[in-house]
Scaffold this active site. Structure first.
Site, short mmCIF file in Angstrom:
data_model
loop_
_atom_site.label_atom_id
_atom_site.label_comp_id
_atom_site.label_asym_id
_atom_site.label_seq_id
_atom_site.Cartn_x
_atom_site.Cartn_y
_atom_site.Cartn_z
N ASN A 9 0.89 -1.17 0.00
CA ASN A 9 0.00 0.00 0.00
C ASN A 9 0.92 1.21 0.00
O ASN A 9 1.50 1.55 1.03
CB ASN A 9 -0.90 -0.01 1.24
N TRP A 10 1.03 1.82 -1.17
CA TRP A 10 1.97 2.95 -1.29
C TRP A 10 1.43 4.22 -0.66
O TRP A 10 2.15 5.20 -0.55
CB TRP A 10 2.28 3.21 -2.77
N LYS A 11 0.15 4.21 -0.29
CA LYS A 11 -0.47 5.42 0.27
C LYS A 11 -0.29 6.58 -0.71
O LYS A 11 -0.33 6.36 -1.90
CB LYS A 11 0.11 5.70 1.67
N HIS A 94 -9.35 1.79 5.13
CA HIS A 94 -8.06 1.97 5.79
C HIS A 94 -8.22 2.99 6.92
O HIS A 94 -8.97 3.95 6.79
CB HIS A 94 -7.01 2.45 4.78
N GLU A 96 -6.46 5.33 7.84
CA GLU A 96 -6.18 6.73 7.46
C GLU A 96 -7.38 7.36 6.78
O GLU A 96 -7.66 8.55 6.95
CB GLU A 96 -4.93 6.77 6.55
N GLU A 166 -5.27 -4.26 10.72
CA GLU A 166 -4.16 -3.32 10.91
C GLU A 166 -4.36 -2.53 12.20
O GLU A 166 -5.07 -1.52 12.20
CB GLU A 166 -4.10 -2.34 9.74
N GLY A 172 3.05 2.44 10.56
CA GLY A 172 4.04 3.48 10.35
C GLY A 172 4.83 3.85 11.60
O GLY A 172 5.54 4.86 11.62
N SER A 212 3.77 -2.14 10.09
CA SER A 212 5.22 -2.31 10.20
C SER A 212 5.70 -3.71 9.80
O SER A 212 6.64 -4.24 10.38
CB SER A 212 5.69 -1.95 11.61
N GLY A 233 2.93 -1.02 4.14
CA GLY A 233 3.12 0.37 3.73
C GLY A 233 4.57 0.65 3.40
O GLY A 233 5.05 0.32 2.31
N GLY A 234 5.29 1.20 4.36
CA GLY A 234 6.67 1.66 4.15
C GLY A 234 7.58 0.67 3.42
O GLY A 234 8.28 1.04 2.47
P1 13P Z 1 3.34 0.40 7.48
O1 13P Z 1 3.72 -0.91 6.88
O2 13P Z 1 4.14 1.56 6.94
O3 13P Z 1 3.30 0.34 8.98
O4 13P Z 1 1.83 0.70 7.00
C1 13P Z 1 0.87 -0.27 7.19
C2 13P Z 1 -0.35 0.11 6.44
O5 13P Z 1 -1.05 1.05 6.80
C3 13P Z 1 -0.66 -0.64 5.21
O6 13P Z 1 -1.95 -0.38 4.79
#
Ligand code: 13P
Length: 250
Positions: A9-11, A94, A96, A166, A172, A212, A233-234
């Site tokens: 998930n590149w956000k 999500h 966010e 999540e 993050g 993470s 994500g990251g």
């Molecule tokens: P991270 O892997 O950066 O913690 O993000 C998780 C996430 O929100 C994936 O949707």
């Protein structure tokens, strides 16, 4: 047998040029079988992903969509258009989007229906805050989110869909839930699906852990019985790291 998923998930990261560079770097290196590799990217990057996925074992995901197919909804993305361009999945709910954009359980349910109607699959996210966990309310909260999200969805459709647990405190932050904590909640979610539907549906739906996830912890998370993959994500943004995740079982 549930095929494992590694979903990036590149956000709100990467422009089309950076997307192209990422794709060049992973070309020919994704596993041909045994795992489903998915990239979720901003809408402006999806065209490059769908072209790439025609020749490569990569599935594609949008990070959001609206629940109507077309109309006067300035700035929204049509699920029908996503489907027409060859997108496979849409991430919905999500944390966010719930937190910053006011996405409600009802919106998420409507989006899930719209995605399935357009022959794509939802990746339905859920997760609790640290406060909820510490107050012992995490399980009720998460199962409540799931019950609301899947309302009116048939067992056949749900069996093909994906759920991502999540915990908000692990996103993050570098603070991963332990593999046991993740397994525990993912198991609770599977039991909830069994009670809302039946054991066969619960056995088929794939449930991911997110928060993470990185090459260093993916193996342990994936070794847990109910965890079918990661929503990352990251660590999905760098090609080498994404390839290491996708090849976790090598
Ligand atoms: P991270 O892997 O950066 O913690 O993000 C998780 C996430 O929100 C994936 O949707």
């Amino acid at each position: 047998m549930r095929t494992p998923i590694i979903a990036g998930n590149w956000k709100m990261n990467k422009n089309p040029q950076e997307t192209q560079e990422f794709l060049e770097a992973i070309k020919g290196k994704l596993p041909e079988s045994g795992v489903e590799a998915i990239i979720g990217a901003p809408a402006i990057d999806l065209n490059a992903l769908t072209w790439f996925s025609k020749d490569e074992p990569l599935k594609t995901a949008a990070e959001n969509c609206y629940f109507e197919d077309a109309g006067a909804f300035t700035g929204e993305t049509s699920p029908k258009a996503l489907s027409d361009m060859g997108i496979d999945y849409v991430i919905i709910g999500h944390s966010e989007r719930r937190q910053y954009f006011g996405e409600t359980d009802e919106d998420i349910n409507k989006k899930a229906h719209a995605i399935l109607k357009n022959n794509m699959l939802p990746i339905i996210c859920c997760g609790e805050t640290l406060e909820q966990r510490e107050a012992g309310k995490a399980e009720d909260w998460v199962t409540g989110q799931i019950e609301a999200a899947v309302k009116g969805i048939s067992a056949d459709d749900l069996a093909k869909s994906v759920i991502a647990y999540e915990p908000i405190w692990a996103i993050g932050t570098g603070k991963t839930a332990t593999a046991d904590q993740a397994q525990e909640m993912v198991h609770v979610i599977r039991e909830k699906i069994a009670s809302l539907y039946d054991a066969a549906t619960a056995d088929k739906v794939r449930i991911l852990y997110g928060g993470s996830v990185k090459p260093a912890n993916v193996k342990e998370l994936m070794s847990k019985e109910d965890i079918d993959g990661g929503l990352v994500g990251g660590a999905s943004m760098d090609p080498e790291s994404f390839l290491a995740l996708a090849n976790f079982n090598k």
